[in-house]
Design an enzyme around this catalytic site. Sequence first.
Site, PDB file in Angstrom:
ATOM      1  CE  LYS A  53       8.722 -13.112 -22.866  1.00 50.42           C
ATOM      2  NZ  LYS A  53       9.332 -12.990 -21.553  1.00 50.42           N
ATOM      3  CD  GLN A  97      12.887 -13.309 -20.787  1.00 52.82           C
ATOM      4  OE1 GLN A  97      11.992 -12.538 -21.112  1.00 52.82           O
ATOM      5  NE2 GLN A  97      12.661 -14.590 -20.591  1.00 52.82           N
ATOM      6  CG  ASP A 120       7.038  -9.897 -17.229  1.00 46.40           C
ATOM      7  OD1 ASP A 120       6.440 -10.695 -17.978  1.00 46.40           O
ATOM      8  OD2 ASP A 120       8.274  -9.746 -17.224  1.00 46.40           O
TER       9      ASP A 120
HETATM   10  N1  GUN Z   1      11.594 -15.688 -17.927  1.00 44.57           N
HETATM   11  C1  GUN Z   1      10.811 -16.758 -18.198  1.00 44.57           C
HETATM   12  N2  GUN Z   1       9.528 -16.369 -18.334  1.00 44.57           N
HETATM   13  C2  GUN Z   1       9.502 -15.029 -18.139  1.00 44.57           C
HETATM   14  C3  GUN Z   1       8.464 -14.053 -18.167  1.00 44.57           C
HETATM   15  O1  GUN Z   1       7.283 -14.337 -18.374  1.00 44.57           O
HETATM   16  N3  GUN Z   1       8.863 -12.773 -17.935  1.00 44.57           N
HETATM   17  C4  GUN Z   1      10.144 -12.437 -17.683  1.00 44.57           C
HETATM   18  N4  GUN Z   1      10.428 -11.149 -17.446  1.00 44.57           N
HETATM   19  N5  GUN Z   1      11.129 -13.308 -17.649  1.00 44.57           N
HETATM   20  C5  GUN Z   1      10.798 -14.605 -17.890  1.00 44.57           C
END
Ligand code: GUN
Length: 284
Positions: A53, A97, A120
């Site tokens: 990311k 996350q 998100d």
């Molecule tokens: N864990 C797995 N996929 C995601 C996501 O898209 N966002 C977040 N915050 N955690 C994740």
Amino acid sequence: MTAQPIDGNALAAKLRAHMATEVAALAAQGHTPGLTVLLVGEDPASQVYVRNKVKACEAIGMASRLERHPADMSEAALLARIQELNADPSVHGILVQLPLPKHLNADLVIETIAPEKDVDGFHIASAGALMVGQPGFKPCTPYGCMKMLEDIGCNPRGKHAVVIGRSNIVGKPMALLLLQASATVTICHSATPNLAELARQADILVAAVGRPRFVTADMVKPGAVVLDVGINRLPDGKLCGDVDFDAVKDVAGWITPVPGGVGPMTITMLLQNTLEAAQRRAST
Ligand code: GUN
């Protein structure tokens, strides 16, 4: 193979190149879009995800920060840090996350993020906005799926869309986005008795079950658009989706591969949400 493959990598690259020009324009006005990613603990898969990311942000000129916190960080300390980031004007997006260590209440943590920074799209305010059709951040994976439909010229209006899976992150928001686009939507899940029969009626079939090759060729209507959200690791280490690609490709009209389908679109839409957050902030 009769189905046309939907190339998520190519679409992601096209969208990211366009975003890079918008990021540069904002940066020239002193509003470089900024995303802060919070990682609590050492989960190995999460470490890979957050690194990807952050790298994706940097590649299009965004300011991105990764904050690593110890697995025993207290909930109070995490909430206080999120509140600081809420108040920091250089931070347009905040991503915590998941999964979080068990002693942390993930719902409370997500609700502490300011909705205008919830890139998100997991905050209750974002979910509520999607529900009633007000502007807000859309969860990245279903948002990416909608972009893929748009890119292949598939307008959901009047079509029957079947979503397999009812998670808050994919299934439910996917169904709402398709409904907003005037599809007739059916949501199937583990307690649906006639799932195969319903799936076979789909003009647009979205698989978000988390079970390798769950969708078989007999569950797909000839010519359907099949979007595979699953990413499953097989015992031999290879990745595979929720759709039996090799069989379904001979029935479907369009199909996303795994890897290289929906996956690259998820981070792309995170970048899009962060860009939108910065654009909204710059125009206030
Ligand atoms: N864990 C797995 N996929 C995601 C996501 O898209 N966002 C977040 N915050 N955690 C994740």
